[in-house]
Each structure stands twice: as structure tokens, then as C-alpha cells.
Motif scaffolding. Sequence first.
Motif, PDB file in Angstrom:
ATOM      1  N   THR A   3     -44.460  13.820 -44.271  1.00 40.67           N
ATOM      2  CA  THR A   3     -44.799  14.921 -44.708  1.00 40.67           C
ATOM      3  C   THR A   3     -45.048  15.333 -46.357  1.00 40.67           C
ATOM      4  OG1 THR A   3     -44.069  16.133 -42.704  1.00 40.67           O
ATOM      5  CG2 THR A   3     -44.839  17.488 -44.518  1.00 40.67           C
ATOM      6  N   VAL A   4     -46.030  15.921 -46.822  1.00 45.15           N
ATOM      7  CA  VAL A   4     -45.988  16.097 -48.452  1.00 45.15           C
ATOM      8  C   VAL A   4     -45.927  17.513 -48.408  1.00 45.15           C
ATOM      9  CG1 VAL A   4     -47.236  16.075 -50.484  1.00 45.15           C
ATOM     10  CG2 VAL A   4     -47.153  14.349 -48.865  1.00 45.15           C
ATOM     11  N   TRP A   5     -44.898  18.150 -49.254  1.00 40.84           N
ATOM     12  CA  TRP A   5     -44.755  19.681 -49.556  1.00 40.84           C
ATOM     13  C   TRP A   5     -45.466  20.154 -50.666  1.00 40.84           C
ATOM     14  CZ3 TRP A   5     -41.788  21.592 -45.209  1.00 40.84           C
ATOM     15  CH2 TRP A   5     -41.136  20.409 -44.517  1.00 40.84           C
ATOM     16  N   LEU A   6     -46.316  21.024 -50.471  1.00 39.01           N
ATOM     17  CA  LEU A   6     -47.059  21.417 -51.795  1.00 39.01           C
ATOM     18  C   LEU A   6     -46.808  22.977 -52.049  1.00 39.01           C
ATOM     19  CD1 LEU A   6     -49.269  20.908 -53.670  1.00 39.01           C
ATOM     20  CD2 LEU A   6     -51.128  21.235 -51.885  1.00 39.01           C
ATOM     21  N   GLN A   7     -46.290  23.313 -53.103  1.00 40.46           N
ATOM     22  CA  GLN A   7     -45.879  24.588 -53.591  1.00 40.46           C
ATOM     23  C   GLN A   7     -46.941  25.242 -54.610  1.00 40.46           C
ATOM     24  OE1 GLN A   7     -41.269  22.818 -53.634  1.00 40.46           O
ATOM     25  NE2 GLN A   7     -41.952  24.194 -55.265  1.00 40.46           N
ATOM     26  N   VAL A   8     -47.404  26.321 -54.113  1.00 38.81           N
ATOM     27  CA  VAL A   8     -48.464  26.844 -55.000  1.00 38.81           C
ATOM     28  C   VAL A   8     -48.374  28.280 -55.492  1.00 38.81           C
ATOM     29  CG1 VAL A   8     -51.018  27.282 -55.449  1.00 38.81           C
ATOM     30  CG2 VAL A   8     -50.095  25.253 -53.859  1.00 38.81           C
ATOM     31  N   GLY A   9     -48.487  28.398 -56.883  1.00 43.27           N
ATOM     32  CA  GLY A   9     -48.376  29.874 -57.361  1.00 43.27           C
ATOM     33  C   GLY A   9     -46.636  30.161 -57.451  1.00 43.27           C
ATOM     34  N   GLN A  10     -46.570  31.512 -57.919  1.00 41.59           N
ATOM     35  CA  GLN A  10     -45.268  31.977 -57.987  1.00 41.59           C
ATOM     36  C   GLN A  10     -44.530  32.084 -56.818  1.00 41.59           C
ATOM     37  OE1 GLN A  10     -44.859  35.414 -60.609  1.00 41.59           O
ATOM     38  NE2 GLN A  10     -43.043  36.093 -59.652  1.00 41.59           N
ATOM     39  N   CYS A  11     -44.969  32.823 -55.739  1.00 42.09           N
ATOM     40  CA  CYS A  11     -44.506  32.971 -54.434  1.00 42.09           C
ATOM     41  C   CYS A  11     -44.230  31.631 -53.759  1.00 42.09           C
ATOM     42  CB  CYS A  11     -45.466  33.960 -53.900  1.00 42.09           C
ATOM     43  SG  CYS A  11     -44.936  34.291 -52.056  1.00 42.09           S
ATOM     44  N   GLY A  12     -45.260  30.858 -53.623  1.00 38.06           N
ATOM     45  CA  GLY A  12     -45.009  29.539 -52.939  1.00 38.06           C
ATOM     46  C   GLY A  12     -43.772  28.801 -53.802  1.00 38.06           C
TER      47      GLY A  12
END
Length: 423
Positions: A3-12
Motif C-alpha cells: 500500500t502507498v499512503w497519500l496525504q493531501v492538504g492540511q486536514c489529510g
Amino acid sequence: MSTVWLQVGQCGNQIAQELWHILGLVNGSCGKMDKNPFCSRDGKLSAICVDSEYKVIKKMQKQVKKGLFRESNLIIGKQGRGKNWACGYYNKPLNCEESLLYNTMERLRKEVELRDCYSGTVLFHSLSGGTGAGLGSHLCEEIRDEYPLGQILSVTVAPYQTGECPLQHYNVLLCLSWLQRYTDGVFLFHNDDVLRRTIASQGKKNLQDSRVLSQVSLSSMNTYIADCVAGLLCPVSNFQTASGLSIGVEPWELLRAVCPAPTMKFLHVAQTSTRGQVLWDSMVSSVTRFLAPESSTGDPHYSTSLLSVVRSNHCSLIQPQSSAMKRLQRAYGCVSWNPFPLSLWTASYDMRDSTGQRHSLTVCANHSSIIDLLKHTVEKAQKMYSAKAYIHWYRQYGCEGKDFEQAFDTLSSVETEYYSARE
């Protein structure tokens, strides 16, 4: 390791950072691979952190120095997206190689190449922010096109219904429609529900007191969401090999359990925990306390499928046919046409406390309460759209009427699917 974990934006990024903290990874040590399937073979976290502004990402520089993140996986833009879905989705600089979308997909490609077997991407983002909603939607579309066999799980947060931004109804409308089209499952958290559950977890009783509400920090709410995600996605005993080693994280097994129909993929998630003596019936009462029994129109809510994850050194005392699990099924209104609506996963200890003092119950349900959010979003957005309110803010970035019309149609079809799945 699939799995790849993708954090996008302030909330993410904030929610994901809380998750890594809960898992004990913020010190920069992933340890053995069988215990930390969130990392690659080189011990680096398989996460990509993306934001259009620097303030959130810069806090992760310490983890880069400790060896947890790859510095190349921290992708930062030069300006915000103005809480506008269209700005996040369509806005591209003249030089394609400077765009957040291009750089993120390049880093994703390199992370995929490091996998023994790539199975999918888990995306952390919000529904109302310009980067989280707009760029998050575009990334889902691009990932689906580039890796059609991989699955996509979205961990997303809906804004307060009382309003956080004048554009939030448009942003939620457009983002939800993209998630419906391109993802395989969505952990959908509502800020209103998360706030109530966070207050309850802190032992406070007066949930209507404005002073109590104001005392709950955003960090506490993010911690609750991250706790739920960890409760569902950390390895469990059900998926251990004969040698006792875990086969890794199970988001894709989870989706097979709770998203049997591709048209119904929005998931209600809740968690409760206790220390010391554990009474499972009491924990079921706690986790279902804020579950709405019926819709705004008076129709009883129901669940097509239900997953319960128990983490405790007393998990052997709870079985699918136990009184606590039967009570859980009744509370979530499991449909009669599904002969096996409940899946029960167990782990011998909670990830927050390996000593066995903490016991947690995390529930993930394909629950019809999504209808209320869909109806509220469509009604508010439709009124604004009919009055042509703020439309020019979207058109200036290339968002046309067809995007809105398609979004209205998509969410209306989802609402119809959930109504038709009733027994």
C-alpha cells in the motif's frame, strides 16, 4: 508493503500524522516489517505528503531528519487553493513539471516501483478544502487511470453542517461525486459526529454546552479519526499465517467485506475504548450511542454489511453469535437479505497499549446515513447553483456547468441505490 499512503492538504496531513504517532512511528523507527507493514523494505514510511502551502508540511521535516519520511516525498506548492475545488482540480502552472499533480504522480510511481506487489492507495484528505477536495479528486482520477488494477480507499472528512466556508456545499458535491466514480471505498467522517464522539471519549456529559464544545481541540478530533483508521487497518489475528507473521495491512480485505456492491461505497466508522475491566455489551452501547436510528424523513436507517474489529487480550470472549455482536447488528439495522452481514476481526492487543490494559471496538458499516449528507449537500448546492451564486469563482479555473450537472446526477443515483437496497 503493498500500500502507498497519500496525504493531501492540511486536514489529510494532520490526520495521517496523528496516525503515525499512534502507531509509534514518529521517532523514525519502523522496526520489523511484519510489525510495521506501513513501511518499505528500507524502513522509510510509504507515505507521500502533499500540500499547496508550507505551514503543515514543514512540521514533518523533523521526521525526515529521523529517517521516517523520504524528503523527496514532501511535495509543497507555492500558494494555497482558496478553499475552491476548481482551483485545486484544474489550476496548473504553465510548466507542467511544477504542478502538484505531476510531482505527486511521479512520486507515487516511484513508491509503486518499490512495492513487492502494489495493491492500492489510501488517500487522506477533506471534502471542503481546495487542495484536499480539488487536488484529491484529480489524484483519484489519475491513479485510477494509471493503475486500474489497484484499489483506492479514501479517508475523508465532511465539514460542519452549520458552515465553515461559503463554497463548502459546492466542494463537497463535486468531491463526493469524484470519489463515487473513482474510489473503491470511502471512510466518511462528519465533523459534527466526530466532535460529539470526541467529547464523549473525554468523559464530558453536557454535549450541548458551548463551553464544552469550544474546549475540544482540532488535534483531539484528528486523534479520534486516526484512532478509528488504526483500529481498522492495523494487522489482526484473522490474517496471520501459520508461522504467526502478519500478511500485512488489510484495507483491501476490509473493502471486500463492507463494499460488496460497487455503487455503495460510503462507510460509517466509529470507535470506543476502555481500560481495565471490559464489558462488551457496554462498549456496544457506547459505540452506537450517536448512531442515528432514522433519516431526516423518518425512514429507518440500515446497514448492508458490518465489520467489527476487536482489539483486546479478552477478545476470545467475543464471538459473532455473542449477545454483544447481535446487539450491534440490531443497532446498525443489518438487512435481512444478507445472510452474513457481520464480519468480526480480532487482535490480541490494542495498538496503543501492548500491555493489554486498553480494549477497543472499531466498527465500519455500509450505513444508509450517507443519504442525509447527500440530500443536505445536493439541496444546498442546488439552491446556490440555481441562483448562480459563486459560479464565476469556479468558471475562472475551467469548471463548467457540465461538472456540476454530472455531480448532481451522480449523487442522486447514489441516493437511489441506497434507497433501493433497503429490505
